[in-house]
Design a protein around this motif. Structure first.
Motif, PDB file in Angstrom:
ATOM      1  N   ASP A  93      24.823  29.843  49.107  1.00  0.00           N
ATOM      2  CA  ASP A  93      24.609  28.506  49.091  1.00  0.00           C
ATOM      3  C   ASP A  93      25.677  27.271  47.609  1.00  0.00           C
ATOM      4  O   ASP A  93      25.348  28.234  46.610  1.00  0.00           O
ATOM      5  CB  ASP A  93      23.117  28.069  49.226  1.00  0.00           C
ATOM      6  N   PRO A  94      25.925  26.706  48.226  1.00  0.00           N
ATOM      7  CA  PRO A  94      26.819  26.050  46.729  1.00  0.00           C
ATOM      8  C   PRO A  94      25.864  25.808  45.729  1.00  0.00           C
ATOM      9  O   PRO A  94      27.168  25.722  44.055  1.00  0.00           O
ATOM     10  CB  PRO A  94      27.525  24.617  47.428  1.00  0.00           C
ATOM     11  N   SER A  95      24.651  25.838  45.711  1.00  0.00           N
ATOM     12  CA  SER A  95      23.884  25.372  44.625  1.00  0.00           C
ATOM     13  C   SER A  95      24.060  26.603  43.798  1.00  0.00           C
ATOM     14  O   SER A  95      23.398  26.421  42.950  1.00  0.00           O
ATOM     15  CB  SER A  95      22.932  24.735  44.961  1.00  0.00           C
ATOM     16  N   LEU A  96      23.819  27.526  43.560  1.00  0.00           N
ATOM     17  CA  LEU A  96      23.745  29.337  43.040  1.00  0.00           C
ATOM     18  C   LEU A  96      25.087  29.670  42.738  1.00  0.00           C
ATOM     19  O   LEU A  96      25.915  29.744  43.079  1.00  0.00           O
ATOM     20  CB  LEU A  96      23.390  30.591  44.464  1.00  0.00           C
ATOM     21  N   PRO A  97      25.120  29.375  41.014  1.00  0.00           N
ATOM     22  CA  PRO A  97      26.783  30.040  40.027  1.00  0.00           C
ATOM     23  C   PRO A  97      26.254  31.147  40.123  1.00  0.00           C
ATOM     24  O   PRO A  97      25.664  32.130  40.298  1.00  0.00           O
ATOM     25  CB  PRO A  97      25.901  28.769  39.394  1.00  0.00           C
TER      26      PRO A  97
ATOM     27  N   LEU B  28      15.970  25.585  45.496  1.00  0.00           N
ATOM     28  CA  LEU B  28      17.368  25.081  45.698  1.00  0.00           C
ATOM     29  C   LEU B  28      18.338  25.986  45.982  1.00  0.00           C
ATOM     30  O   LEU B  28      18.678  25.819  47.313  1.00  0.00           O
ATOM     31  CB  LEU B  28      17.825  24.459  44.272  1.00  0.00           C
ATOM     32  N   TRP B  29      18.095  27.092  45.640  1.00  0.00           N
ATOM     33  CA  TRP B  29      19.390  28.236  46.592  1.00  0.00           C
ATOM     34  C   TRP B  29      18.893  28.835  47.952  1.00  0.00           C
ATOM     35  O   TRP B  29      19.844  29.042  48.661  1.00  0.00           O
ATOM     36  CB  TRP B  29      19.630  29.228  45.346  1.00  0.00           C
ATOM     37  N   ARG B  31      16.898  26.466  49.840  1.00  0.00           N
ATOM     38  CA  ARG B  31      16.257  25.669  50.708  1.00  0.00           C
ATOM     39  C   ARG B  31      14.996  25.259  50.663  1.00  0.00           C
ATOM     40  O   ARG B  31      14.130  25.225  52.364  1.00  0.00           O
ATOM     41  CB  ARG B  31      17.113  25.202  52.123  1.00  0.00           C
ATOM     42  N   LEU B 152      20.752  36.141  48.041  1.00  0.00           N
ATOM     43  CA  LEU B 152      22.175  36.063  48.528  1.00  0.00           C
ATOM     44  C   LEU B 152      22.594  36.455  49.594  1.00  0.00           C
ATOM     45  O   LEU B 152      22.779  35.530  50.270  1.00  0.00           O
ATOM     46  CB  LEU B 152      22.688  36.954  47.295  1.00  0.00           C
ATOM     47  N   ARG B 203      23.217  22.188  37.462  1.00  0.00           N
ATOM     48  CA  ARG B 203      24.233  22.842  38.467  1.00  0.00           C
ATOM     49  C   ARG B 203      25.375  23.239  37.518  1.00  0.00           C
ATOM     50  O   ARG B 203      26.205  24.298  37.866  1.00  0.00           O
ATOM     51  CB  ARG B 203      24.171  22.817  39.779  1.00  0.00           C
ATOM     52  N   ALA B 206      26.554  25.466  35.022  1.00  0.00           N
ATOM     53  CA  ALA B 206      25.441  26.629  35.090  1.00  0.00           C
ATOM     54  C   ALA B 206      27.241  27.458  35.489  1.00  0.00           C
ATOM     55  O   ALA B 206      27.203  26.987  36.384  1.00  0.00           O
ATOM     56  CB  ALA B 206      24.687  27.007  35.064  1.00  0.00           C
ATOM     57  N   ARG B 207      27.154  28.678  35.059  1.00  0.00           N
ATOM     58  CA  ARG B 207      28.514  29.100  35.912  1.00  0.00           C
ATOM     59  C   ARG B 207      27.595  30.827  36.226  1.00  0.00           C
ATOM     60  O   ARG B 207      28.100  31.811  37.111  1.00  0.00           O
ATOM     61  CB  ARG B 207      28.943  29.749  34.575  1.00  0.00           C
ATOM     62  N   SER B 208      26.542  31.255  35.770  1.00  0.00           N
ATOM     63  CA  SER B 208      25.593  31.725  36.188  1.00  0.00           C
ATOM     64  C   SER B 208      24.571  31.537  36.782  1.00  0.00           C
ATOM     65  O   SER B 208      23.871  30.473  36.157  1.00  0.00           O
ATOM     66  CB  SER B 208      25.540  33.447  34.788  1.00  0.00           C
ATOM     67  N   PRO B 209      23.962  32.751  36.860  1.00  0.00           N
ATOM     68  CA  PRO B 209      22.373  32.234  38.312  1.00  0.00           C
ATOM     69  C   PRO B 209      21.219  31.760  36.604  1.00  0.00           C
ATOM     70  O   PRO B 209      20.243  31.169  36.679  1.00  0.00           O
ATOM     71  CB  PRO B 209      21.596  32.816  38.994  1.00  0.00           C
ATOM     72  N   LEU B 212      21.415  28.932  34.715  1.00  0.00           N
ATOM     73  CA  LEU B 212      21.285  27.466  35.375  1.00  0.00           C
ATOM     74  C   LEU B 212      19.447  27.570  35.104  1.00  0.00           C
ATOM     75  O   LEU B 212      18.564  26.336  35.054  1.00  0.00           O
ATOM     76  CB  LEU B 212      21.432  27.609  36.811  1.00  0.00           C
TER      77      LEU B 212
END
Lengths: 293, 269
Positions: A93-97, B28-29, B31, B152, B203, B206-209, B212
């Motif tokens: 998901d694009p929202s997960l960096p 968010l991730w 959905r 993931l 979002r 942030a570069r990492s979960p 964020l």
């Protein structure tokens, strides 16, 4: 969630097999997807599952992984087996960096040295700090493979690993898998529909259409009536064409020559377990083999 | 310290936001926005239940939110349709409103349950909120890697010996806890916003979960503090003020990021 029980991996006992299925069947929404599938993977061998769309290839792989509930039979797994799994595609998901380096540390933290070694082995050197969302399809597949390698797996499960790669990229990917097997000695079980490349890169081929249609060395399978019924006779020529590309020989292995016992329904065009209705032999071989190029 | 209603309101808002921010990242991730809305809206039934049985509001809400979230996560596994959850989110709101309407004493305070009434939070509720928030945060911290892997790709999680269904169950329970402690702060209507907005706003930064999750907790807490102060000054309802502040940050961050990206985008084309 699914109410059916999950396959409980059990110790294989004295058998040397790493991973196997004993007469497993899988149903989805009351429809059989896999019927009575038995197979086993020995250390260090490359086995490929081929079959038409909807033949249950991915379901079989997921059942062996333990992600798919079986309705009967059982999945047998060597005790403490280390499995590396490469899914067909990563839906991020694009929202997960997520950078590649962070991804390689999931779920267990891994060191930078181990990460760069795995990336190098998978042909993805220098991608560690890139966001996964910014990778191309081929780079993502290589990163997935690198992650699978980090656990030093005894067996790699690859689900259509070259999907989205062009023919050259796919050939390079299979060459890399072969090299990995030689370097690390890990077994490989992969799903593919790229018959020509697969046939040359595998020690054994399992032809699946809801059940195991036929099964053996690439030469044996390519000659088998059931295989030809599914893919057409022309693929034999394609096999010959690609034979020269690889440099290892397939010793005739009596173990891999399984007898072809089939029920009367096998590959008869009455539909496999999944209702593959039309006779696959009606499809010109060139199109079934060339579609992926 | 807990004697001052303003301090209690600030503590309540910050406590809820600290848990909602990181949990909202997973909403968010994965959905789950409609899923969390449906759970929060249906929690109004829990308000009615608490009033009828003379229980603390949070207890009835926790019970109903838990039952609803488990039911929904079971059904969505089968139907998996966004539209279905959307229907359920609105249906559960209507059902919750009817449930509250059947309790005469609740009808008077309906807006308090819909929009929250943070300035009326008592000392006991502040403690309850912080206990709930601490449980959720500790749980997230404890299961972080497994949750992230299962989010993931469920099959990758299975290959690593993680049970994705358990991780999903954990998130469902955590969501019910946050709904239970948040209903008094922002109300049933805006719990979903408190979950999603901070994570969505931060979002691009942030570069990492992990980054964020921390940014979302910080923005949520800052919005809660700001919301309490602004609504004190202006006499506006606190819940919507908190959400509007977070929304403002969302808009500013996304405009700033797209302004910075546009020249680079042109160059590469």
């Amino acid at each position: 969630m699914n109410l059916m029980h999950r396959p409980k991996p059990q110790s294989a006992g004295a058998d040397t097999a790493l991973l196997g299925a004993q007469a497993i069947s899988v149903e989805r929404d009351g429809r059989p997807v896999l019927r009575d599938v038995t197979l086993s993977i020995q250390p260090g061998e490359i086995v490929t599952i081929v079959g038409p769309n909807g033949s249950g290839k991915t379901t079989l792989l997921r059942a062996l992984l333990g992600a798919e509930a079986v309705s009967s039979g059982r999945v047998v797994r060597k005790r403490g087996l280390r499995v590396g799994y490469v899914p067909q595609k990563l839906f991020l998901d694009p929202s997960l960096p997520m950078t590649v380096a962070r991804f390689l540390s999931l779920p267990r933290r891994t060191g930078a040295a181990a990460q760069s070694a795995a990336l190098q082995a998978a042909g993805a050197t220098g991608l560690a700090q890139r966001p996964i969302a910014a990778l191309s399809g081929g780079q993502t597949q290589r990163v997935l493979l690198a992650r699978a390698l980090l656990d030093q797996p005894e067996i790699l499960l690859l689900d259509e690993p070259t999907q989205g790669l062009d023919q050259v990229g796919a050939a390079a990917f299979y060459q890399m898998v072969e090299n990995l097997r030689q370097q690390t000695g890990c077994a490989v079980l992969m799903v593919s529909h790229e018959l020509h490349v697969v046939m040359s890169a595998s020690d054994r081929v399992i032809c699946l259409n809801g059940h195991v249609c036929c099964h053996g060395t690439p030469e044996v399978v390519a000659q088998a009536e059931e295989y030809r019924a599914l893919f057409g006779p022309g693929t034999k020529g394609t096999l010959a064409l690609y034979r020269h590309q690889h440099d290892h020989s397939h010793d005739p292995d009596p173990q891999s020559l399984h007898s072809h016992v089939h029920g009367p329904e096998c590959c008869d065009g009455d539909g496999g377990a999944d209702g593959v209705g039309e006779r696959a032999s009606d499809v010109p071989a060139a199109s079934s083999a060339g579609k992926d190029g | 310290m807990l004697d001052d209603f303003l301090v209690r309101a600030a503590l309540a808002g910050v406590g809820v936001a600290l848990a909602a921010g990181p949990l909202g990242c997973f909403v968010l991730w994965r959905r789950m926005a409609y899923f969390s809305d449906a759970t929060a809206h249906g929690a109004l039934c829990g308000v009615a239940l608490s009033l009828v049985l003379n229980l603390p509001i949070a207890v009835g809400v926790l019970f109903i939110a838990l039952a609803l979230a488990l039911l929904l996560s079971n059904m969505s596994g089968r139907m998996a349709a966004d539209g279905f959850l959307g229907v359920f989110a609105h249906g559960s709101l209507a059902f919750g409103l009817l449930a509250v309407a059947t309790v005469p004493s609740a009808r008077v305070d309906l807006s308090a349950y819909l929009l929250g009434d943070i300035l009326a939070v008592g000392p006991r509720e502040v403690i309850l909120i912080w206990v709930g928030a601490a449980v959720v945060l500790l749980g997230l911290f404890w299961r972080w890697s497994s949750l992230l892997t299962a989010t993931l790709d469920p099959d990758l999680a299975v290959a690593a010996g993680i049970r994705p269904d358990r991780e999903k169950m954990f998130l469902t329970v955590a969501l019910a806890i946050v709904v239970a402690v948040a209903i008094q702060v922002v109300g049933a209507l805006l719990i979903g916003a408190l979950l999603i907005l901070p994570a969505a706003a931060m979002r691009p930064l942030a570069r990492s979960p992990e980054a964020l999750a921390i940014l979302a907790a910080v923005l949520g807490a800052a919005s809660a503090l700001g919301g309490v102060l602004v609504s004190m000054e202006t006499d506006l309802p606190t819940g919507p003020t908190i959400v509007v502040l977070a929304l403002g940050v969302f808009v500013v961050v996304h405009i700033a990021v797209s302004l910075r990206r546009t020249p680079a985008g042109r160059q590469s084309r």
